[in-house]
Structures are given as structure tokens and as C-alpha cells.
Scaffold this active site. Structure first.
Site, PDB file in Angstrom:
ATOM      1  N   GLU A 235      -9.338 -12.023  11.062  1.00  0.00           N
ATOM      2  CA  GLU A 235      -8.827 -10.963  10.119  1.00  0.00           C
ATOM      3  C   GLU A 235     -10.096 -10.465   9.439  1.00  0.00           C
ATOM      4  O   GLU A 235     -11.326 -11.230   9.420  1.00  0.00           O
ATOM      5  CB  GLU A 235      -8.034 -11.656   8.947  1.00  0.00           C
TER       6      GLU A 235
ATOM      7  N   ARG B 119       0.624  -1.346   0.041  1.00  0.00           N
ATOM      8  CA  ARG B 119      -0.183  -0.053  -0.140  1.00  0.00           C
ATOM      9  C   ARG B 119       0.976   1.342   0.154  1.00  0.00           C
ATOM     10  O   ARG B 119       0.464   2.266  -0.012  1.00  0.00           O
ATOM     11  CB  ARG B 119      -0.895  -0.039   1.177  1.00  0.00           C
TER      12      ARG B 119
ATOM     13  N   ALA C 173      39.478  49.722  -1.706  1.00  0.00           N
ATOM     14  CA  ALA C 173      38.191  49.175  -2.689  1.00  0.00           C
ATOM     15  C   ALA C 173      38.254  49.020  -3.916  1.00  0.00           C
ATOM     16  O   ALA C 173      38.976  49.597  -4.705  1.00  0.00           O
ATOM     17  CB  ALA C 173      37.102  50.155  -2.203  1.00  0.00           C
TER      18      ALA C 173
HETATM   19  C1  UD1 Z   1      -1.585  -7.975  10.409  1.00  0.00           C
HETATM   20  C2  UD1 Z   1      -2.395  -8.785  11.371  1.00  0.00           C
HETATM   21  C3  UD1 Z   1      -3.608  -8.232  11.726  1.00  0.00           C
HETATM   22  C4  UD1 Z   1      -3.368  -6.798  12.374  1.00  0.00           C
HETATM   23  C5  UD1 Z   1      -2.375  -5.898  11.521  1.00  0.00           C
HETATM   24  C6  UD1 Z   1      -1.905  -4.797  12.397  1.00  0.00           C
HETATM   25  C7  UD1 Z   1      -1.962 -11.145  10.441  1.00  0.00           C
HETATM   26  C8  UD1 Z   1      -2.696 -12.183   9.754  1.00  0.00           C
HETATM   27  N1  UD1 Z   1      -2.673  -9.941  10.577  1.00  0.00           N
HETATM   28  O1  UD1 Z   1      -2.136  -7.637   9.314  1.00  0.00           O
HETATM   29  O2  UD1 Z   1      -4.037  -8.771  12.462  1.00  0.00           O
HETATM   30  O3  UD1 Z   1      -4.588  -6.142  12.962  1.00  0.00           O
HETATM   31  O4  UD1 Z   1      -1.177  -6.792  11.171  1.00  0.00           O
HETATM   32  O5  UD1 Z   1      -1.051  -3.747  11.623  1.00  0.00           O
HETATM   33  O6  UD1 Z   1      -0.697 -11.280  10.951  1.00  0.00           O
HETATM   34  N2  UD1 Z   1       5.517  -9.907   7.416  1.00  0.00           N
HETATM   35  C9  UD1 Z   1       6.635 -10.655   7.216  1.00  0.00           C
HETATM   36  N3  UD1 Z   1       6.523 -11.726   6.559  1.00  0.00           N
HETATM   37  C10 UD1 Z   1       5.289 -12.186   5.963  1.00  0.00           C
HETATM   38  C11 UD1 Z   1       4.028 -11.291   5.846  1.00  0.00           C
HETATM   39  C12 UD1 Z   1       4.321 -10.118   6.863  1.00  0.00           C
HETATM   40  O7  UD1 Z   1       7.705 -10.499   7.764  1.00  0.00           O
HETATM   41  O8  UD1 Z   1       5.374 -13.181   5.347  1.00  0.00           O
HETATM   42  C13 UD1 Z   1       5.555  -8.453   8.191  1.00  0.00           C
HETATM   43  C14 UD1 Z   1       5.329  -7.318   7.420  1.00  0.00           C
HETATM   44  O9  UD1 Z   1       6.509  -6.988   6.859  1.00  0.00           O
HETATM   45  C15 UD1 Z   1       5.015  -6.678   8.635  1.00  0.00           C
HETATM   46  C16 UD1 Z   1       4.026  -7.407   9.468  1.00  0.00           C
HETATM   47  O10 UD1 Z   1       4.680  -8.858   9.256  1.00  0.00           O
HETATM   48  O11 UD1 Z   1       5.696  -5.638   9.361  1.00  0.00           O
HETATM   49  C17 UD1 Z   1       2.500  -7.584   9.238  1.00  0.00           C
HETATM   50  O12 UD1 Z   1       2.178  -7.988   8.036  1.00  0.00           O
HETATM   51  P1  UD1 Z   1       0.986  -7.015   7.280  1.00  0.00           P
HETATM   52  O13 UD1 Z   1       1.223  -7.628   5.777  1.00  0.00           O
HETATM   53  O14 UD1 Z   1       1.461  -5.721   7.177  1.00  0.00           O
HETATM   54  O15 UD1 Z   1      -0.255  -7.607   8.030  1.00  0.00           O
HETATM   55  P2  UD1 Z   1      -1.648  -6.959   8.009  1.00  0.00           P
HETATM   56  O16 UD1 Z   1      -2.239  -7.160   6.740  1.00  0.00           O
HETATM   57  O17 UD1 Z   1      -1.461  -5.358   8.212  1.00  0.00           O
HETATM   58 CA    CA Z   2       0.449  -3.832   8.696  1.00  0.00          CA
END
Ligand code: UD1
Ligand code: CA
Length: 514
Positions: free
Chosen positions: A168, A28, A437
Site C-alpha cells: 500500500e 473522498r 374562433a
Molecule cells: C484498495 C487496495 C489497493 C488498491 C485500491 C484500488 C487494500 C488494502 N487496498 O485501496 O491496493 O490499489 O483498492 O482501488 O485493499 N471495503 C469493504 N469493507 C472494508 C473496507 C473496504 O467492503 O472494511 C470495500 C470498499 O467499499 C471498496 C473496496 O472495498 O469498494 C476497496 O476499499 P477502499 O477503501 O476503496 O480501498 P483503497 O484504499 O482504495
Molecule cells: Ca478504492
């Protein structure tokens, strides 16, 4: 960062590993740069998160990298954190499975922190850990009550108010979507309870990912104790997913820094317009006017005044010095009681000693202006040394560059450089000398001498008057032609051209000798 009194255990937490999730892309943000590398408050998001974790003194700080792994790893390692590679990224649950292989055998607890939660404060993480330990829980979620829960996982509680699951948004029922308590993606886990549930995760969701949030429901199904610690300020714990949220994160971090300086005795007017990097320090009774930027490792002394709109990067300004409005200082020093600006430009290596004065539209580079020396207006001084109590007149230029190399200008003490002087380097002006100057100085001027190097003045009496007569005559001559009027001769006097030539000759013979 100062750690608040709420940290229960300043002792090292030898049973704790902190896992920071930083492998995701951050779709995003619509960016070529991995989300955790975007800057807020003068630092990458991930650096802010690591700094919030460090005061807990965990036995291990483990950053899960994936997207742009090399750059993220470099940042993490610079901050003494360990890394583990998650490739490909198959969800937050998968990230913890990857972490498992790197977690210390001695660790009993893991705290999971999202890599984009840049506003987190150590006190909040300490309170989460404390809740987890005291509650003897299998998992403790850091949750937040928000007015608009869209996009977040919801904390679903049972009839007794205990946490039952995290759902979720995409899997939530319409009633569950009404829940305003959301998951921050920050948790504490007791590892021996977590591992069996983690192994049981299934990618049964729209994204075909392994969700760490599903582990919460599984723990509850095994009758384990799951707690939620509701953050006092939801904005502190929620991540940063869009450019608008990045701007807001930056704003909050800047405001915290400004508040910290004001608490230590710095005056700031319209602080919301002032932009200060985290490593900047300022002394008591310093006054910072609106629109100022203090960047990098800038240090401002006690009782200094930094005028409106000035930008200082890696600058050191000592006690009681004044920086006038709209000045630009970069990698330079302004000593005690010195005054610079308004509209001064101090480039790297500018060294303004105590009580010296740099005025408006003056640029200095790699130049020492010794105690009490002045360059009050419109000058360029580069690769120069200017002795104590010397006065550099308006419009003085050091010609330090010959197209190939830079050369030095050395000006002694109590020297007077007249206005509009060009000093062609390398050149030296001795102590107590004068430079007239408008001089173009190409040779050294000895101490106490006068250096003068300019064309002699010539006055031509009557020249201007004759010039006007000639112009008038030519005009008269031209006009009738235009109007097709009489072609009659217009002047009975001698030709004005001749008079002008005569005036010029007079000037040559009568000019005064210097
Ligand atoms: C996640 C949570 C959601 C919470 C939200 C808060 C899950 C399934 N959902 O959703 O409940 O309300 O955060 O912001 O966990 N990341 C990895 N490896 C991956 C996927 C993600 O390291 O394979 C890291 C991302 O870089 C990030 C964090 O995990 O820092 C959260 O991942 P993101 O994809 O932002 O999760 P959300 O959809 O926001
Ligand atoms: Ca997030």
C-alpha cells in the site's frame, strides 16, 4: 449487455463465488450517500458491477454491505445477489473474513471485485478467471499500468518478475512508489490456499485495518503461485473515488452506449453531447441530433429524427416519426409518421397516433390525438380525445380542471376548432362540427353544427379620431399651465369629450347584427 467472444466459459461456473466489496463509505466522495449508490451511466455504481459479473454465471454472487447497509442490500437483492453484513468495516481483509461465513461450501474459487469498479467489462473478468485457472494459481491479481500510481497499492515483483507482494502507498519505500503497476482490488483466489493466509492477517498499518493485499505477500511466503493479469485498459478496472472520477465514469459509460447504438445503425451527430440511458433502444437509420437526452425505457423506431436538445423519458416513438428540436416527452407515445415539435411538451398519457401533428408550444397530457389530427400551435390539451383528421386551432385550451376534479373533453372526427377557443370540460364536440374562433364552449356542440360563444363585435365610427382630438386638446391645455403661458381657451369647436360620447352612441345603434 452483449458479452464478447473472449468469454471462455459461457457454462455456469459452479465452483465460483464472486464477492463484491461494497461496505465502505467512500469518504473522498464527500457525500451523504454511500459511494456504490452514486449513479454513473444511468445506474448505481454497484449495479454496473453486478451486471459485469453476471455473465460469468457464478454459483454465488455475494455483496458485502456495511455503510448504508439497508439501501445497498435492497439494490443487491433486487439483482438476485446475496448479501453479508460487515459491521464495523475493519478493512478489505476483514470483509473477506465476513464473506467466508456466507460462501457456499461447494465453492473452490472466489473472485473479489470492488463495488465501485463500474467500468468493468465481463470479458475482462472472464480473462482474469481464465488466467487463474490455466495458471493453476493460488491468487491472480487484476493489475493495471497507470501514468500516475498515487494512492494505489503497488505490485512488487521479484528478480524473476514474479509477483512478490502488494504494498500500500503508505507503507511503500520511495523506490516502490515509482512502480506504475497497481492493484485494481480485483482478484481471483483459490479458497483452500486463501483461508490460512486470511486468518493470519494482522492490522499492522496506519489504519489499523486488515488488508486483503497482505494476503498476497503471505501466499508468496508459503511459496504459492501468484499471478497478475495486466488489464488492457487501466481506466476500465480502477474504481471511482471522487466526484471527478464519477463524472469520468459516467462519460465513458455514455460513450459506450452511444457506440453500441451507432454500431447498430443509428446516426448520431456530436455524440459526445448526447446522453442515453442504458435501457434505451433505437432502430436503424434513426437520426439523433446534438444535445438530445434519451432516458429511462425510451424506444425510438427506425428512421425517426430526434431534434436537437430534446429530452425523452420513457417515451415510445415509432418508425418514421419526427420529434422537432427542444421538445420534452415523458411517458408518452408518438406513432409512426407522426410529427411533434419543435418545442412540444408531451406529458404522461399523451398518445399521438399515426400521422398526427403536434406543433410548437403545444402541451398534451393524458390525451389521444387520433390519426391525422393536428394541433399545430400554442395549445393545452389535457384529458381529451381528439378524433381523426380534426384540426385544433392555435391557442386552443381544454379547461380540464375546475379546482377540484379533472374533466374530459371529447372532440369527434374532422372537427374544426377555431383559434383561441376555450373548451370547458366536461364537453363534447360532435363529428364534423365547427367551433368559431374565440369561443368559450361550455355546452356540447352536436355533429355537423357550428358552435359559437363569444361577445358580439361593436364598431363605433369616428370614435378613435374623436379620442385623438380629445387627447390632443387635453395635452394643449396642460402644456401652457406647465410653461405658465396664456390661460386662453384653446378650441372654438365643441368639447372633444362631447364628441367622444356622441361617437360611442353612434356605435351602439349602427353595429351590424350577426
Ligand atoms: C484498495 C487496495 C489497493 C488498491 C485500491 C484500488 C487494500 C488494502 N487496498 O485501496 O491496493 O490499489 O483498492 O482501488 O485493499 N471495503 C469493504 N469493507 C472494508 C473496507 C473496504 O467492503 O472494511 C470495500 C470498499 O467499499 C471498496 C473496496 O472495498 O469498494 C476497496 O476499499 P477502499 O477503501 O476503496 O480501498 P483503497 O484504499 O482504495
Ligand atoms: Ca478504492
Amino acid at each position: 449487455m452483449r458479452v464478447g467472444a473472449t468469454i471462455a466459459a459461457p457454462m455456469p461456473a459452479s465452483d465460483l463465488s464472486i464477492i463484491i466489496l461494497a461496505a465502505g463509505k467512500g469518504t473522498r466522495m464527500k457525500s451523504g450517500l454511500a459511494k456504490v449508490l452514486h449513479q454513473a451511466g444511468g445506474r448505481p455504481l454497484l449495479e454496473n458491477v453486478i451486471r459485469a459479473c453476471q455473465p460469468l454465471k457464478p454459483a454465488q454472487l455475494l455483496v458485502i454491505v456495511g455503510h448504508q447497509a439497508e439501501t445497498v442490500r435492497e439494490l443487491a437483492e433486487k439483482m438476485d445477489a446475496q448479501t453479508a453484513l460487515q459491521q464495523p468495516q475493519r478493512g478489505t481483509g476483514h470483509a473477506i473474513q465476513v464473506a467466508r461465513r456466507a460462501i457456499r461450501k461447494s465453492a473452490k474459487l472466489a473472485m473479489v471485485v470492488a463495488g465501485d469498479a463500474a467500468l468493468l467489462r465481463p470479458q475482462t473478468l472472464a480473462a482474469l478467471l481464465d488466467t487463474h485457472r490455466r495458471g493453476e494459481a493460488a491468487a491472480t491479481i487484476l493489475s493495471a499500468e497507470v501514468p500516475d500510481p498515487a494512492g494505489y497499492g503497488r505490485i512488487v515483483r521479484d528478480a524473476e518478475g514474479r509477483v512478490a507482494a502488494i504494498i500500500e502507498e503508505k507503507s511503500a519505500t520511495p523506490e516502490q512508489r515509482e512502480i506504475r503497476e497497481v492493484n485494481s482490488s480485483i482478484y481471483c483466489f483459490t479458497l483452500e490456499k486463501l483461508w490460512p493466509c486470511l486468518a493470519a492477517l494482522r492490522p499492522e498499518n496506519a489504519h489499523r485495518e486488515l488488508y486483503l493485499t497482505d494476503a498476497i505477500g503471505l501466499l508468496r511466503q508459503h511459496n504459492e503461485r501468484v499471478l497478475a493479469y495486466v488489464a488492457a485498459d487501466p481506466n476500465e478496472v480502477l474504481g471511482c473515488n471522487t466526484r471527478a472520477e464519477l463524472a469520468e465514469t459516467d462519460r465513458v459509460l455514455r460513450a459506450r452506449k452511444s457506440a453500441e447504438l451507432m454500431n447498430s445503425g443509428v446516426t448520431m451527430y456530436l455524440p459526445e453531447t448526447i446522453f442515453i440511458d442504458p435501457d434505451v433502444v433505437a432502430g436503424p437509420d434513426a437520426v439523433i441530433e446534438p444535445g438530445v437526452q434519451l432516458l429511462g425505457k425510451t424506444r425510438v423506431g427506425a428512421r425517426c429524427k430526434i431534434g436537437a436538445g430534446s429530452v425523452l423519458r420513457d417515451a415510445r416513438v415509432d418508425d418514421d416519426a419526427v420529434v422537432g428540436a427542444h421538445s420534452n416527452l415523458d411517458s408518452c407515445r408518438v406513432a409512426a409518421r407522426a410529427q411533434v415539435g419543435p418545442f412540444a411538451r408531451l406529458r404522461p398519457g399523451a398518445d399521438i397516433r399515426a400521422g398526427a401533428h403536434v406543433g410548437s408550444f403545444v402541451e398534451l397530457k393524458n390525451t389521444v390525438l387520433h390519426e391525422g389530427a393536428k394541433a399545430p400551435h400554442l395549445s393545452y390539451l389535457g384529458d381529451a380525445t381528439i378524433g381523426a383528421d380534426t384540426n385544433v386551432g392555435a391557442g386552443t385550451i381544454t379547461c380540464n380542471y375546475d379546482g377540484i376534479a379533472k374533466h374530459e373533453t371529447k372532440i369527434g372526427r374532422r372537427v374544426f376548432i377555431g383559434s383561441d377557443t376555450a373548451l370547458v370540460a366536461p364537453v363534447r364536440i360532435g363529428d364534423g362540427a365547427y367551433v368559431a374562433a374565440g369561443s368559450i364552449i361550455t355546452e356540447n356542440v352536436p355533429a355537423d353544427a357550428l358552435g359559437i360563444a363569444r361577445g358580439r363585435q361593436v364598431n363605433k365610427p369616428g370614435w378613435a379620431k374623436a379620442r385623438r382630438r380629445q387627447a390632443a386638446a387635453e395635452n394643449k391645455h396642460a402644456k401652457p399651465a406647465k410653461r405658465r403661458a396664456s390661460p386662453r381657451k384653446t378650441s372654438r369647436r365643441a368639447s372633444p369629450r362631447k364628441a367622444l360620447r356622441r361617437a360611442s352612441r353612434r356605435g351602439k345603434t349602427k353595429s351590424r347584427r350577426r
